[in-house]
Motif scaffolding. Structure first.
Motif, PDB file in Angstrom:
ATOM      1  N   PHE A 335     -39.486  93.011  17.412  1.00 57.29           N
ATOM      2  CA  PHE A 335     -40.228  93.260  18.607  1.00 57.29           C
ATOM      3  C   PHE A 335     -40.251  92.059  19.442  1.00 57.29           C
ATOM      4  O   PHE A 335     -40.515  91.682  20.543  1.00 57.29           O
ATOM      5  CB  PHE A 335     -41.568  93.734  18.489  1.00 57.29           C
ATOM      6  N   GLY A 336     -39.944  90.841  18.562  1.00 59.12           N
ATOM      7  CA  GLY A 336     -39.888  89.412  19.049  1.00 59.12           C
ATOM      8  C   GLY A 336     -41.390  88.950  19.374  1.00 59.12           C
ATOM      9  O   GLY A 336     -41.704  87.878  20.231  1.00 59.12           O
ATOM     10  N   TYR A 337     -42.206  89.599  18.583  1.00 54.62           N
ATOM     11  CA  TYR A 337     -43.430  88.925  18.584  1.00 54.62           C
ATOM     12  C   TYR A 337     -44.006  88.090  17.404  1.00 54.62           C
ATOM     13  O   TYR A 337     -43.314  88.256  16.331  1.00 54.62           O
ATOM     14  CB  TYR A 337     -44.870  89.857  18.683  1.00 54.62           C
ATOM     15  N   LEU A 350     -46.632  98.640  20.864  1.00 59.53           N
ATOM     16  CA  LEU A 350     -45.170  98.808  20.393  1.00 59.53           C
ATOM     17  C   LEU A 350     -44.449 100.053  20.690  1.00 59.53           C
ATOM     18  O   LEU A 350     -43.260  99.789  21.047  1.00 59.53           O
ATOM     19  CB  LEU A 350     -45.195  98.708  19.009  1.00 59.53           C
ATOM     20  N   ASN A 382     -39.986  95.629  23.242  1.00 58.96           N
ATOM     21  CA  ASN A 382     -40.235  94.540  22.735  1.00 58.96           C
ATOM     22  C   ASN A 382     -40.836  93.282  23.767  1.00 58.96           C
ATOM     23  O   ASN A 382     -40.985  93.930  24.841  1.00 58.96           O
ATOM     24  CB  ASN A 382     -38.790  93.833  22.300  1.00 58.96           C
ATOM     25  N   LYS A 383     -40.895  92.360  23.354  1.00 59.41           N
ATOM     26  CA  LYS A 383     -41.700  91.123  24.036  1.00 59.41           C
ATOM     27  C   LYS A 383     -40.989  91.083  25.417  1.00 59.41           C
ATOM     28  O   LYS A 383     -41.601  90.601  26.424  1.00 59.41           O
ATOM     29  CB  LYS A 383     -41.846  89.783  23.309  1.00 59.41           C
ATOM     30  N   ASP A 411     -34.536 100.776  13.542  1.00 55.69           N
ATOM     31  CA  ASP A 411     -33.726 100.671  15.024  1.00 55.69           C
ATOM     32  C   ASP A 411     -32.372 101.524  14.848  1.00 55.69           C
ATOM     33  O   ASP A 411     -31.520 101.218  14.178  1.00 55.69           O
ATOM     34  CB  ASP A 411     -33.548  99.253  14.941  1.00 55.69           C
TER      35      ASP A 411
END
Length: 852
Positions: A335-337, A350, A382-383, A411
């Motif tokens: 998710f890029g967090y 999310l 995602n972010k 995914d």
């Protein structure tokens, strides 16, 4: 499990009945004596029935079959009728059918075979002594009657046994089906194998777990990498014990799964066919997620973190309100967090059903509490705001208070993209990105349904590019593909938003034009579509002027079937092409017949050369000044058994369209050269042969080399051959055409421009191409009626002579035309006034007269 059989399912044939009677020795005499003493036997049988049911009351297992009390009297009456028919001496199919039905009834109510068969023994024990003591029967008659009765009783016993055996078989079959259904529906992976581990049956869950499409008859130890599995299997069978173990399995996508396997022996010959009496049942359960739960509850946090971070899928635990508790590094990467950004977040941050519809925890818990075993599919945001396709598995963490839940996020974005790409490939044309044939037919059917519902007029249009093949042949397929892409863009811009355009194949495009008011409105839209071709197409620094022909069919006027409408539009399109290209034509009934004839013609053409249906005829060319024959023009003819003599202007365009012109054209050249060489040798004359070639031939690579090779093979001087080319072929001026003409002209091959005066008649052709001969078409000759026509013809002949060309007048058929041609001072003539086109044997006669 009780059998519910129908008597007719196990009916015994007349042939089998007769065979059984023969085996038991039942003769007509036996039947006769039973019939003769039927009343005596029935009397004794009735006495037996009363005593028999008193006897049954003394056996506890049989007492429950006699309840309620009124049932005994009915059974007595039925048994009396049974024994009455037994001694009647008739053993036909109706008798056997009744016996089988009685046997099945006893089996279905639970009467065991030992009691059923014992009744026959009791019956004989009662009735035989009574017969032996009967004073009315002599010793011989008594013996015959006894034998006949015993045979009949044993015949009936055989039928009784038959019903019980058949019922047992059906029960075993039902049990097998039941077992297979249990295996199929089991939530874990199940397989039954032989002792040697050959798989006899496996359920879909096992197939999915082992990623094996059809595991039956394969070796389980080849699919499972478990050390000493064969030895372990033998031990389980030998000790009649079960065995359990855990092992790690690596799936094809690299994902590590933890499987728990239990092995138990099973008796094969009950339900499954296999080598040996015993086999094995393998039960395999995927406990990857359960193992993850155990790891979460473990106190070894360092080991837990390391393990979680080694899992490629995102893992999170959350509370019932959706608050995130723990997650792994894979989730952060997915998710890029960062960990700080996720701290205290809710799962709705999310997961989403759609971009603006978040998934709250209650949706996941409802799925869990409904015991749904399939994974959820959801979107992850995602972010960066990009949507991910996720597969979500949800489970509860045991012994946690307050309740804790776990989700594994896999995914599947790449898989979904691949599926979308496959769907696009299956439904859209990869070159033009227009709908393909399948999607077009699907949308056409949908629009036809809508047109039917709202009583609307709908048009199907079939568009084909004119002379597209020449673009491909002359400039290559890359340019052809670029042209198709540009055409598709223009076509999309020249239709309404409600209409549909698709690439049907090759250079064919199809349309669905909806909500029309009349045929005229269909023509209006078709004309607008043709406007797409008014401007040239700029490709690779060249401009291409391309035209198209359109055929139209209408719903509901012509048909309501999509395939029929397409066929009609296709037929109309071919009519438009026949009328001269860049045309629009609407279907009518005559076109179907014409299209069928064209299909037959093209089909027969494919084998015309092989069947030797093609031939050449030869028309002499006459020197006007001397009247002498100086050569011949070779003309192609086709006679087909089904179509008869087909005119050249019908089949030669088809040869070009089908790509057959190359092989047949070369055959014509070879045949004509062979023939002219033979005539030159026989009559010692420098005769020439003229052969027509198409633009497809002269524009082909290596054409000049093949012609020169044919001349060499026939040992013919090059000037003996004259190649006739139409003005249309010269218009293209492509590199191959120019090179071929130059090579052949340098070698001495003569060239003639054919049918001059019917096409563009550009004088630049005469100046820029190295021709030897100019042929004036017979159509031009036929219309020399006015002084102006004669003046124009004289001008053309004068230009030809001024350029050093021989001028040939074609189609001279009468003396009047001959006089005009003479005044024009043509050099050579052809026509029916002198000779029609002739077969070889007719030419031989003409040559003998001319040169003998």
């Amino acid at each position: 499990m009780k059998s519910m059989l129908k008597p007719l399912q196990m009916m015994i044939s007349s042939k089998d009945i007769k065979l059984r009677q023969t085996f038991l020795g039942i003769s007509n005499q036996d039947k006769a004596i039973l019939g003769q003493h039927r009343s005596r036997l029935q009397h004794h049988g009735k006495q037996f029935v009363g005593r028999f049911y008193q006897h049954l009351q003394g056996f506890e297992p049989l007492q429950k079959l006699l309840d309620p009390p009124g049932k005994v009297e009915r059974l007595k009456e039925t048994l009396t009728q049974y024994f009455n028919t037994l001694v009647a001496g008739r053993c036909n199919q109706d008798y056997v059918k009744g016996r089988l039905k009685i046997g099945q009834t006893h089996q279905q109510i639970g009467l065991e075979l030992k009691w059923y068969s014992g009744a026959y023994a009791l019956y004989l024990n009662h009735i035989l002594p009574a017969l032996w003591q009967d004073p009315e029967l002599d010793q011989e008659t008594c013996a015959q009657l006894t034998q006949a009765l015993v045979k009949q009783v044993f015949f009936d016993m055989g039928l009784a046994l038959e019903t019980y055996v058949h019922s047992e078989r059906e029960q075993i079959s039902a049990l097998k089906t039941y077992a297979e259904r249990i295996i199929e529906s089991a939530p874990c992976g199940l397989a039954v194998t032989t002792q040697s581990l050959k798989i006899l049956t496996a359920n879909p869950q096992l197939t999915k777990m082992l990623e094996c499409k059809d595991p039956v008859n394969r070796q389980l130890n080849a699919l499972l990498s478990i050390p000493d599995l064969s030895h372990l299997a033998n031990s389980v069978i030998h000790n009649r014990c079960t065995f359990a173990l855990n092992f790690e399995y690596v799936r094809g996508n690299g994902r590590h799964c933890l499987y728990h396997i239990e092995i138990a022996p099973i008796k094969l010959n009950d339900l499954f066919a296999g080598e040996g009496d015993f086999g094995l049942v393998f039960s395999i359960e995927d406990y990857t997620e359960q193992e993850a739960l155990k790891l979460f509850s473990s106190q070894k946090s360092a080991h837990l973190d390391a393990l979680m971070d080694s899992v490629p899928d995102g893992i999170i635990t959350f509370r019932a309100n959706g608050t995130l508790e723990v997650w792994n590094q894979a989730l952060e990467k997915l998710f890029g967090y960062s960990a700080q950004e996720l701290q205290g977040s809710n799962i709705s941050k999310l997961l989403f059903r759609e971009r603006y519809r978040p998934i709250f925890s209650h949706y996941l818990l409802e799925h869990l509490w409904q015991h749904k075993r399939d994974h959820l599919e959801a979107f992850g945001l995602n972010k960066e705001g990009n949507l991910l396709h996720l597969e979500v598995a949800v489970n509860s963490v045991t012994h946690s208070n307050p309740p804790l839940f776990l989700a594994v996020l896999h995914d599947i974005s790449a898989r979904k993209k691949a599926e979308a790409d496959l769907n696009r490939l299956a439904r859209y044309d990869s070159l033009t990105h227009l709908p393909n044939r399948d999607l077009y037919l699907e949308r056409l059917q949908s629009e036809l349904s809508r047109a039917h519902r709202y009583q609307k007029l709908l048009a199907v249009m079939f568009l084909d590019l004119d002379d597209f093949k020449q673009v491909n042949d002359n400039f290559g397929h890359l340019v052809g593909d670029l042209l198709l892409q540009e055409v598709s863009c223009r076509l999309s811009q020249h239709i309404r938003e409600t209409d549909i355009v698709a690439r049907f194949g090759g250079d064919e495009f199809t349309f669905v034009i909806t909500d029309l008011t009349s045929l005229e409105s269909a023509y209006t839209i078709a004309n607008k579509i043709l406007e797409a071709f008014h401007q040239p197409f700029s490709l690779k620094g060249r401009e291409f002027f391309v035209k198209a022909s359109i055929g139209i069919s209408l719903y509901p006027i012509h048909s309501n079937d999509p395939h029929t409408l397409l066929r009609y539009a296709d037929a109309a399109m071919y009519r438009a092409k026949f009328q001269g290209h860049n045309r629009i034509c609407c279907y009518n009934a005559e076109m179907e017949t014409e299209a069928a004839h064209q299909v037959t013609l093209e089909s027969e053409l494919h084998r015309a050369l092989e069947r030797r249906e093609l031939s050449l005829v030869y028309q002499p060319k006459i020197m006007l000044e001397t009247g002498a024959i100086m050569g011949f023009e070779a003309l192609l003819r086709w006679h087909n058994q089904q179509l008869g003599n087909v005119p050249p202007d019908h089949f030669i365009p088809a040869l070009e369209n089908l790509g057959l012109i190359h092989d047949i054209g070369e055959w014509c050249l070879r045949t004509a050269l062979t023939q002219i060489h033979r005539w030159q040798m026989n009559y010692h004359q420098p005769l020439q042969i003229a052969v027509n070639i198409s633009s497809h031939q002269i524009g082909e690579e290596q054409f000049a080399e093949r012609v020169l090779k044919l001349l060499e093979e026939e040992k013919l001087p090059a000037p003996s051959l004259e190649l006739e080319i139409t003005e249309t072929a010269l218009m293209e001026r492509n590199r191959c055409t120019m090179n071929n003409i130059q090579i052949l002209r340098d070698a001495g091959v003569r060239f003639a421009i054919d049918d001059f005066g019917t096409g563009y008649s550009s004088l630049s052709y005469l100046r820029n191409f190295p021709f030897n001969t100019l042929k004036i078409d017979r159509i031009f000759i036929e219309h020399l009626d006015t002084a102006e026509d004669l003046a124009l013809a004289q001008h053309i002949v004068g230009i030809g002579h001024s350029l050093g060309l021989q001028v040939v007048a074609e189609g001279v058929e009468d003396q009047e035309q001959m006089a005009k041609v003479t005044r024009l001072k043509c050099d050579q003539v052809q026509g029916y006034l002198f000779h029609r086109p002739m077969a070889v044997n007719e030419v031989e006669n003409v040559l003998k007269d001319a040169f003998a």
